[in-house]
Design an enzyme around this catalytic site. Structure first.
Site, PDB file in Angstrom:
ATOM      1  CD  GLN A 104      -2.824   1.440   2.227  1.00 50.61           C
ATOM      2  OE1 GLN A 104      -2.334   1.874   3.269  1.00 50.61           O
ATOM      3  NE2 GLN A 104      -4.109   1.192   2.087  1.00 50.61           N
ATOM      4  CB  CYS A 126      -4.479   7.553   5.844  1.00 53.38           C
ATOM      5  SG  CYS A 126      -3.671   7.989   7.383  1.00 53.38           S
ATOM      6  N   GLY A 148      -9.662  -5.823   9.843  1.00 48.97           N
ATOM      7  CA  GLY A 148      -8.578  -5.057  10.464  1.00 48.97           C
ATOM      8  C   GLY A 148      -8.422  -5.366  11.933  1.00 48.97           C
ATOM      9  NE  ARG A 149     -11.120  -1.076  14.151  1.00 52.81           N
ATOM     10  CZ  ARG A 149     -12.203  -0.338  14.331  1.00 52.81           C
ATOM     11  NH1 ARG A 149     -12.264   0.530  15.313  1.00 52.81           N
ATOM     12  NH2 ARG A 149     -13.244  -0.480  13.522  1.00 52.81           N
TER      13      ARG A 149
HETATM   14  C1  LIG Z   1      -3.660   0.645  14.107  1.00 58.11           C
HETATM   15  C2  LIG Z   1      -4.308   0.848  12.743  1.00 58.11           C
HETATM   16  C3  LIG Z   1      -3.506   1.181  11.678  1.00 58.11           C
HETATM   17  C4  LIG Z   1      -4.093   1.366  10.414  1.00 58.11           C
HETATM   18  N1  LIG Z   1      -3.281   1.630   9.343  1.00 58.11           N
HETATM   19  C5  LIG Z   1      -3.831   1.700   8.100  1.00 58.11           C
HETATM   20  C6  LIG Z   1      -3.000   1.827   6.946  1.00 58.11           C
HETATM   21  O1  LIG Z   1      -1.758   1.844   7.041  1.00 58.11           O
HETATM   22  N2  LIG Z   1      -3.606   1.917   5.732  1.00 58.11           N
HETATM   23  C7  LIG Z   1      -4.975   1.872   5.589  1.00 58.11           C
HETATM   24  O2  LIG Z   1      -5.484   1.932   4.470  1.00 58.11           O
HETATM   25  N3  LIG Z   1      -5.768   1.711   6.667  1.00 58.11           N
HETATM   26  C8  LIG Z   1      -5.236   1.611   7.894  1.00 58.11           C
HETATM   27  N4  LIG Z   1      -6.042   1.377   8.969  1.00 58.11           N
HETATM   28  C9  LIG Z   1      -7.492   1.183   8.754  1.00 58.11           C
HETATM   29  C10 LIG Z   1      -7.789  -0.312   8.552  1.00 58.11           C
HETATM   30  O3  LIG Z   1      -7.167  -0.808   7.395  1.00 58.11           O
HETATM   31  C11 LIG Z   1      -9.320  -0.529   8.428  1.00 58.11           C
HETATM   32  O4  LIG Z   1      -9.791   0.170   7.313  1.00 58.11           O
HETATM   33  C12 LIG Z   1     -10.070  -0.057   9.664  1.00 58.11           C
HETATM   34  O5  LIG Z   1      -9.425  -0.486  10.847  1.00 58.11           O
HETATM   35  C13 LIG Z   1     -11.528  -0.556   9.656  1.00 58.11           C
HETATM   36  O6  LIG Z   1     -11.573  -1.947   9.634  1.00 58.11           O
HETATM   37  P1  LIG Z   1     -11.854  -2.819  10.984  1.00 58.11           P
HETATM   38  O7  LIG Z   1     -13.149  -2.317  11.556  1.00 58.11           O
HETATM   39  O8  LIG Z   1     -11.917  -4.222  10.481  1.00 58.11           O
HETATM   40  O9  LIG Z   1     -10.709  -2.546  11.890  1.00 58.11           O
HETATM   41  C14 LIG Z   1      -5.498   1.222  10.240  1.00 58.11           C
HETATM   42  C15 LIG Z   1      -6.284   0.888  11.339  1.00 58.11           C
HETATM   43  C16 LIG Z   1      -5.695   0.697  12.584  1.00 58.11           C
HETATM   44  C17 LIG Z   1      -6.570   0.311  13.750  1.00 58.11           C
END
Ligand SMILES: Cc1cc2nc3c(=O)[nH]c(=O)nc-3n(C[C@H](O)[C@H](O)[C@H](O)COP(=O)(O)O)c2cc1C
Length: 349
Positions: free
Chosen positions: A71, A101, A228-229
Protein backbone atom coordinates in the site's frame (compact mmCIF):
# COMPACT_ATOMS: atom_id res chain seq x y z
CA UNK A 1 -12.66 -13.15 -6.12
CA UNK A 2 -10.48 -12.20 -9.07
CA UNK A 3 -8.30 -9.06 -8.79
CA UNK A 4 -6.74 -8.50 -12.19
CA UNK A 5 -4.79 -11.66 -12.99
CA UNK A 6 -4.78 -12.88 -9.37
CA UNK A 7 -7.33 -15.27 -7.87
CA UNK A 8 -8.05 -14.39 -4.27
CA UNK A 9 -9.35 -17.33 -2.28
CA UNK A 10 -10.88 -17.26 0.21
CA UNK A 11 -12.28 -13.78 -0.40
CA UNK A 12 -10.91 -12.53 2.92
CA UNK A 13 -8.29 -9.80 3.04
CA UNK A 14 -6.03 -8.71 5.90
CA UNK A 15 -6.35 -4.91 6.22
CA UNK A 16 -3.31 -2.69 5.99
CA UNK A 17 -2.56 -1.47 9.51
CA UNK A 18 0.38 0.78 10.31
CA UNK A 19 2.56 -0.70 13.03
CA UNK A 20 0.65 -4.00 12.89
CA UNK A 21 0.72 -5.64 9.48
CA UNK A 22 4.45 -5.84 8.96
CA UNK A 23 6.03 -9.12 7.85
CA UNK A 24 5.75 -11.02 11.17
CA UNK A 25 2.02 -10.54 11.55
CA UNK A 26 1.24 -11.10 7.87
CA UNK A 27 3.16 -14.36 7.98
CA UNK A 28 1.41 -15.49 11.16
CA UNK A 29 -1.98 -14.91 9.56
CA UNK A 30 -0.91 -17.01 6.59
CA UNK A 31 0.51 -19.79 8.79
CA UNK A 32 -2.72 -20.15 10.71
CA UNK A 33 -4.90 -21.02 7.78
CA UNK A 34 -5.99 -19.65 4.49
CA UNK A 35 -5.99 -15.92 3.87
CA UNK A 36 -6.84 -14.62 0.41
CA UNK A 37 -4.69 -11.50 0.38
CA UNK A 38 -2.46 -9.55 2.73
CA UNK A 39 -1.56 -5.88 2.35
CA UNK A 40 1.39 -4.03 3.83
CA UNK A 41 0.92 -1.05 6.10
CA UNK A 42 0.89 2.28 4.29
CA UNK A 43 4.23 3.32 2.82
CA UNK A 44 5.12 6.88 1.82
CA UNK A 45 5.76 7.40 -1.90
CA UNK A 46 7.81 10.49 -1.02
CA UNK A 47 10.03 8.45 1.29
CA UNK A 48 10.59 5.97 -1.54
CA UNK A 49 11.41 8.87 -3.86
CA UNK A 50 14.05 10.09 -1.39
CA UNK A 51 15.35 6.52 -0.98
CA UNK A 52 14.78 6.52 2.77
CA UNK A 53 16.52 3.40 4.05
CA UNK A 54 13.94 2.74 6.81
CA UNK A 55 11.19 2.83 4.19
CA UNK A 56 13.07 0.44 1.95
CA UNK A 57 13.24 -1.84 5.00
CA UNK A 58 9.45 -2.06 4.82
CA UNK A 59 9.72 -4.08 1.59
CA UNK A 60 9.91 -7.07 3.89
CA UNK A 61 7.49 -9.47 2.25
CA UNK A 62 8.45 -13.07 1.53
CA UNK A 63 7.07 -15.79 -0.73
CA UNK A 64 5.17 -17.28 2.21
CA UNK A 65 2.86 -14.25 2.21
CA UNK A 66 1.88 -14.20 -1.44
CA UNK A 67 -0.18 -12.74 -2.86
CA UNK A 68 0.92 -9.57 -1.06
CA UNK A 69 0.01 -6.05 -2.15
CA UNK A 70 2.00 -3.02 -1.10
CA UNK A 71 0.00 0.00 0.00
CA UNK A 72 1.32 3.42 -1.02
CA UNK A 73 0.21 6.90 -0.11
CA UNK A 74 0.91 10.19 -1.81
CA UNK A 75 -0.80 12.93 -3.79
CA UNK A 76 1.74 13.48 -6.56
CA UNK A 77 0.95 11.24 -9.54
CA UNK A 78 4.53 11.12 -10.81
CA UNK A 79 5.97 10.26 -7.40
CA UNK A 80 3.28 7.63 -6.82
CA UNK A 81 4.05 6.12 -10.25
CA UNK A 82 7.76 5.97 -9.44
CA UNK A 83 7.07 4.40 -6.02
CA UNK A 84 4.77 1.81 -7.60
CA UNK A 85 7.52 0.79 -10.03
CA UNK A 86 9.96 0.46 -7.11
CA UNK A 87 7.73 -1.76 -4.96
CA UNK A 88 6.75 -3.95 -7.90
CA UNK A 89 10.45 -4.17 -8.72
CA UNK A 90 10.89 -5.49 -5.18
CA UNK A 91 8.30 -8.19 -5.84
CA UNK A 92 4.95 -6.83 -4.64
CA UNK A 93 2.12 -8.68 -6.39
CA UNK A 94 -0.01 -5.56 -6.58
CA UNK A 95 -0.23 -1.95 -5.47
CA UNK A 96 -2.97 -0.59 -3.23
CA UNK A 97 -3.46 3.18 -3.15
CA UNK A 98 -4.37 4.64 0.24
CA UNK A 99 -7.29 7.04 0.06
CA UNK A 100 -8.54 6.35 3.55
CA UNK A 101 -5.99 7.74 5.94
CA UNK A 102 -7.28 10.86 7.66
CA UNK A 103 -4.48 11.56 10.15
CA UNK A 104 -3.21 15.14 9.70
CA UNK A 105 0.36 14.08 8.92
CA UNK A 106 -0.93 12.35 5.77
CA UNK A 107 -4.08 14.33 4.91
CA UNK A 108 -2.46 17.75 5.16
CA UNK A 109 -0.19 16.79 2.25
CA UNK A 110 -3.29 16.16 0.13
CA UNK A 111 -2.73 12.38 0.33
CA UNK A 112 -4.81 9.59 1.89
CA UNK A 113 -8.47 10.42 2.41
CA UNK A 114 -7.82 14.08 1.48
CA UNK A 115 -7.78 12.90 -2.14
CA UNK A 116 -11.52 12.24 -1.78
CA UNK A 117 -11.94 16.04 -1.61
CA UNK A 118 -10.29 16.43 -5.01
CA UNK A 119 -11.44 13.66 -7.30
CA UNK A 120 -9.51 15.02 -10.34
CA UNK A 121 -6.28 14.64 -8.38
CA UNK A 122 -7.39 11.24 -7.07
CA UNK A 123 -8.08 10.03 -10.60
CA UNK A 124 -4.73 11.40 -11.81
CA UNK A 125 -2.98 9.39 -9.08
CA UNK A 126 -4.80 6.17 -10.02
CA UNK A 127 -4.14 6.70 -13.73
CA UNK A 128 -0.43 7.33 -13.19
CA UNK A 129 -0.01 4.24 -11.01
CA UNK A 130 -2.01 2.01 -13.37
CA UNK A 131 0.18 3.09 -16.28
CA UNK A 132 3.38 2.70 -14.28
CA UNK A 133 2.81 -0.96 -13.34
CA UNK A 134 0.80 -2.51 -16.18
CA UNK A 135 1.68 -6.09 -15.22
CA UNK A 136 0.19 -6.08 -11.72
CA UNK A 137 -3.23 -5.08 -10.39
CA UNK A 138 -3.71 -1.67 -8.84
CA UNK A 139 -6.42 -1.33 -6.18
CA UNK A 140 -7.72 1.60 -4.15
CA UNK A 141 -8.83 1.74 -0.52
CA UNK A 142 -11.27 4.54 0.24
CA UNK A 143 -13.46 5.87 3.01
CA UNK A 144 -17.14 6.63 2.28
CA UNK A 145 -15.98 10.18 1.57
CA UNK A 146 -14.23 12.96 3.43
CA UNK A 147 -17.32 13.90 5.43
CA UNK A 148 -21.04 13.27 5.37
CA UNK A 149 -21.63 16.33 3.18
CA UNK A 150 -20.41 14.28 0.21
CA UNK A 151 -20.42 10.49 -0.09
CA UNK A 152 -17.80 10.38 -2.83
CA UNK A 153 -16.96 6.67 -2.70
CA UNK A 154 -19.54 5.46 -5.28
CA UNK A 155 -18.72 7.94 -8.03
CA UNK A 156 -14.98 7.78 -7.39
CA UNK A 157 -15.06 3.97 -7.49
CA UNK A 158 -16.82 4.06 -10.87
CA UNK A 159 -14.18 6.45 -12.23
CA UNK A 160 -11.34 4.37 -10.77
CA UNK A 161 -12.72 1.24 -12.45
CA UNK A 162 -12.85 3.07 -15.79
CA UNK A 163 -9.25 4.24 -15.39
CA UNK A 164 -8.04 0.70 -14.71
CA UNK A 165 -8.15 0.05 -10.95
CA UNK A 166 -8.79 -3.69 -10.44
CA UNK A 167 -10.65 -3.56 -7.11
CA UNK A 168 -11.84 -1.05 -4.57
CA UNK A 169 -12.04 -1.46 -0.82
CA UNK A 170 -14.52 0.65 1.10
CA UNK A 171 -14.05 1.38 4.80
CA UNK A 172 -17.64 2.36 5.46
CA UNK A 173 -16.99 5.47 7.54
CA UNK A 174 -16.30 9.04 6.51
CA UNK A 175 -12.73 10.21 7.07
CA UNK A 176 -14.04 12.88 9.44
CA UNK A 177 -15.33 10.10 11.70
CA UNK A 178 -11.91 8.55 12.28
CA UNK A 179 -12.89 5.32 14.01
CA UNK A 180 -15.90 6.69 15.85
CA UNK A 181 -19.47 5.50 15.42
CA UNK A 182 -20.35 2.31 13.63
CA UNK A 183 -19.54 1.57 10.01
CA UNK A 184 -22.52 2.19 7.71
CA UNK A 185 -22.27 -0.75 5.33
CA UNK A 186 -24.98 0.61 3.04
CA UNK A 187 -22.33 2.68 1.22
CA UNK A 188 -20.63 -0.56 0.20
CA UNK A 189 -23.82 -1.60 -1.60
CA UNK A 190 -23.92 1.78 -3.35
CA UNK A 191 -20.30 1.37 -4.48
CA UNK A 192 -21.16 -2.10 -5.75
CA UNK A 193 -24.02 -0.66 -7.75
CA UNK A 194 -21.82 2.15 -9.12
CA UNK A 195 -19.08 -0.16 -10.42
CA UNK A 196 -21.75 -2.52 -11.76
CA UNK A 197 -19.68 -5.70 -11.58
CA UNK A 198 -16.71 -4.29 -13.51
CA UNK A 199 -14.35 -4.73 -10.56
CA UNK A 200 -14.64 -6.47 -7.20
CA UNK A 201 -15.70 -4.42 -4.20
CA UNK A 202 -14.21 -5.35 -0.83
CA UNK A 203 -16.22 -4.31 2.21
CA UNK A 204 -14.51 -3.13 5.38
CA UNK A 205 -15.48 -1.83 8.79
CA UNK A 206 -16.41 -3.45 12.09
CA UNK A 207 -16.30 -7.08 10.96
CA UNK A 208 -15.34 -8.98 14.10
CA UNK A 209 -16.74 -12.48 13.66
CA UNK A 210 -17.45 -15.02 10.91
CA UNK A 211 -21.14 -14.17 11.25
CA UNK A 212 -20.42 -10.46 10.71
CA UNK A 213 -18.56 -11.30 7.50
CA UNK A 214 -21.44 -13.39 6.21
CA UNK A 215 -23.87 -10.59 7.03
CA UNK A 216 -21.73 -7.98 5.26
CA UNK A 217 -21.57 -10.12 2.12
CA UNK A 218 -25.33 -10.74 2.20
CA UNK A 219 -26.38 -7.17 3.00
CA UNK A 220 -24.05 -5.35 0.59
CA UNK A 221 -23.37 -7.83 -2.21
CA UNK A 222 -19.65 -7.11 -1.84
CA UNK A 223 -17.18 -9.57 -3.35
CA UNK A 224 -14.77 -9.80 -0.45
CA UNK A 225 -14.36 -8.78 3.17
CA UNK A 226 -11.39 -7.00 4.72
CA UNK A 227 -10.60 -7.50 8.39
CA UNK A 228 -8.58 -5.06 10.46
CA UNK A 229 -8.70 -4.56 14.22
CA UNK A 230 -10.40 -7.84 15.05
CA UNK A 231 -7.36 -9.69 13.66
CA UNK A 232 -4.96 -8.02 16.09
CA UNK A 233 -3.71 -10.72 18.44
CA UNK A 234 -5.98 -13.10 16.55
CA UNK A 235 -4.22 -14.33 13.41
CA UNK A 236 -6.62 -17.29 13.37
CA UNK A 237 -9.63 -15.11 12.62
CA UNK A 238 -9.27 -14.71 8.87
CA UNK A 239 -9.11 -18.42 8.20
CA UNK A 240 -11.94 -19.04 10.70
CA UNK A 241 -14.03 -16.64 8.64
CA UNK A 242 -12.98 -18.28 5.37
CA UNK A 243 -13.92 -21.72 6.70
CA UNK A 244 -17.26 -20.51 8.02
CA UNK A 245 -18.20 -18.87 4.74
CA UNK A 246 -17.34 -22.01 2.83
CA UNK A 247 -18.73 -24.69 5.13
CA UNK A 248 -20.80 -23.03 7.85
CA UNK A 249 -18.48 -24.57 10.44
CA UNK A 250 -17.34 -22.40 13.33
CA UNK A 251 -13.87 -23.53 14.35
CA UNK A 252 -13.07 -23.53 18.06
CA UNK A 253 -11.34 -20.55 19.62
CA UNK A 254 -7.60 -21.06 20.20
CA UNK A 255 -6.65 -22.23 23.68
CA UNK A 256 -4.52 -20.14 26.00
CA UNK A 257 -1.59 -22.43 25.16
CA UNK A 258 -2.02 -21.77 21.44
CA UNK A 259 -2.19 -18.04 22.17
CA UNK A 260 0.98 -18.18 24.22
CA UNK A 261 2.78 -20.13 21.49
CA UNK A 262 1.73 -17.76 18.73
CA UNK A 263 2.66 -14.73 20.84
CA UNK A 264 6.07 -16.35 21.26
CA UNK A 265 6.37 -16.97 17.50
CA UNK A 266 5.36 -13.37 16.88
CA UNK A 267 8.01 -12.07 19.29
CA UNK A 268 10.75 -14.21 17.78
CA UNK A 269 9.87 -13.23 14.21
CA UNK A 270 9.69 -9.55 15.10
CA UNK A 271 13.09 -9.69 16.83
CA UNK A 272 14.61 -11.45 13.80
CA UNK A 273 13.28 -8.79 11.45
CA UNK A 274 13.79 -5.62 13.49
CA UNK A 275 16.50 -6.49 15.97
CA UNK A 276 15.73 -7.09 19.63
CA UNK A 277 15.72 -3.52 20.97
CA UNK A 278 13.30 -2.01 18.45
CA UNK A 279 11.16 -5.12 18.28
CA UNK A 280 10.71 -5.29 22.06
CA UNK A 281 9.48 -1.70 22.18
CA UNK A 282 6.81 -2.53 19.58
CA UNK A 283 5.99 -5.92 21.07
CA UNK A 284 5.04 -4.35 24.42
CA UNK A 285 1.76 -3.23 22.88
CA UNK A 286 1.39 -5.77 20.09
CA UNK A 287 1.57 -8.91 22.22
CA UNK A 288 -1.03 -7.60 24.64
CA UNK A 289 -3.66 -8.18 21.96
CA UNK A 290 -3.19 -11.96 22.33
CA UNK A 291 -4.25 -11.89 25.96
CA UNK A 292 -7.83 -10.96 26.60
CA UNK A 293 -10.76 -12.43 28.47
CA UNK A 294 -9.15 -15.06 30.64
CA UNK A 295 -7.77 -15.18 34.16
CA UNK A 296 -4.28 -13.77 34.23
CA UNK A 297 -4.62 -11.88 30.95
CA UNK A 298 -4.39 -8.41 32.40
CA UNK A 299 -1.35 -9.41 34.43
CA UNK A 300 0.42 -10.75 31.33
CA UNK A 301 -0.43 -7.56 29.45
CA UNK A 302 0.91 -5.31 32.15
CA UNK A 303 4.06 -7.43 32.63
CA UNK A 304 4.72 -7.16 28.88
CA UNK A 305 4.73 -3.37 28.98
CA UNK A 306 8.19 -3.35 30.59
CA UNK A 307 10.02 -5.89 28.43
CA UNK A 308 13.43 -5.03 27.02
CA UNK A 309 14.64 -8.36 25.65
CA UNK A 310 13.25 -11.47 24.01
CA UNK A 311 14.25 -13.37 27.16
CA UNK A 312 12.00 -11.06 29.24
CA UNK A 313 9.10 -11.86 26.91
CA UNK A 314 9.72 -15.60 26.93
CA UNK A 315 9.86 -15.63 30.72
CA UNK A 316 6.49 -13.90 31.01
CA UNK A 317 4.97 -16.27 28.45
CA UNK A 318 6.42 -19.29 30.31
CA UNK A 319 4.87 -18.04 33.51
CA UNK A 320 1.60 -17.52 31.67
CA UNK A 321 1.70 -21.17 30.58
CA UNK A 322 2.47 -22.38 34.11
CA UNK A 323 -0.39 -20.33 35.45
CA UNK A 324 -2.77 -21.65 32.84
CA UNK A 325 -1.80 -25.23 33.73
CA UNK A 326 -2.36 -24.66 37.45
CA UNK A 327 -5.50 -22.68 37.08
CA UNK A 328 -8.05 -25.53 36.80
CA UNK A 329 -6.99 -26.82 40.25
CA UNK A 330 -6.85 -23.39 41.76
CA UNK A 331 -10.13 -21.87 40.71
CA UNK A 332 -10.65 -20.23 44.07
CA UNK A 333 -7.48 -18.15 43.89
CA UNK A 334 -8.04 -14.50 43.25
CA UNK A 335 -7.27 -13.61 39.69
CA UNK A 336 -3.60 -13.34 38.84
CA UNK A 337 -2.14 -13.80 42.32
CA UNK A 338 -0.12 -16.86 41.31
CA UNK A 339 1.57 -15.03 38.49
CA UNK A 340 2.18 -11.94 40.55
CA UNK A 341 3.76 -13.97 43.34
CA UNK A 342 5.99 -16.06 41.12
CA UNK A 343 7.04 -13.43 38.63
CA UNK A 344 10.63 -12.40 39.23
CA UNK A 345 11.61 -10.73 35.98
CA UNK A 346 13.87 -7.73 36.59
CA UNK A 347 11.85 -5.67 34.14
CA UNK A 348 8.94 -5.82 36.54
CA UNK A 349 10.86 -5.47 39.75
C1 LIG B 1 -3.66 0.65 14.11
C2 LIG B 1 -4.31 0.85 12.74
C3 LIG B 1 -3.51 1.18 11.68
C4 LIG B 1 -4.09 1.37 10.41
N1 LIG B 1 -3.28 1.63 9.34
C5 LIG B 1 -3.83 1.70 8.10
C6 LIG B 1 -3.00 1.83 6.95
O1 LIG B 1 -1.76 1.84 7.04
N2 LIG B 1 -3.61 1.92 5.73
C7 LIG B 1 -4.98 1.87 5.59
O2 LIG B 1 -5.48 1.93 4.47
N3 LIG B 1 -5.77 1.71 6.67
C8 LIG B 1 -5.24 1.61 7.89
N4 LIG B 1 -6.04 1.38 8.97
C9 LIG B 1 -7.49 1.18 8.75
C10 LIG B 1 -7.79 -0.31 8.55
O3 LIG B 1 -7.17 -0.81 7.40
C11 LIG B 1 -9.32 -0.53 8.43
O4 LIG B 1 -9.79 0.17 7.31
C12 LIG B 1 -10.07 -0.06 9.66
O5 LIG B 1 -9.42 -0.49 10.85
C13 LIG B 1 -11.53 -0.56 9.66
O6 LIG B 1 -11.57 -1.95 9.63
P1 LIG B 1 -11.85 -2.82 10.98
O7 LIG B 1 -13.15 -2.32 11.56
O8 LIG B 1 -11.92 -4.22 10.48
O9 LIG B 1 -10.71 -2.55 11.89
C14 LIG B 1 -5.50 1.22 10.24
C15 LIG B 1 -6.28 0.89 11.34
C16 LIG B 1 -5.69 0.70 12.58
C17 LIG B 1 -6.57 0.31 13.75
Amino acid sequence: MQIGNISIWPNIVLAPMAGITSHPFRVLCKRHGRVGLVITELISSQAIHYKNSKTYGMFDWTDEERPVFCQLFGADPAVMAEAARVVVGHGANGVDINMGCWVPKVAKTGAGAALLKDLCQAEAVVEAVVKAVPDVPVTVKVRSGWDSADETAPRFARAAAEIGARAVTVHARFASQGFTGTADWSVIARVREAVDGRIPVIGNGDVETPQDARRMLAETGCDGVMIGRAAMGNPWLLSQIGLFLETGVLSPEPTIFERLQVARDHARLQCEVQGEAIACRELRGLLGHYFKNFHGASYIRSALTGVKTLADIEKILDEGAEYAMKRPQEESDPEETILRDTHTSPVNA
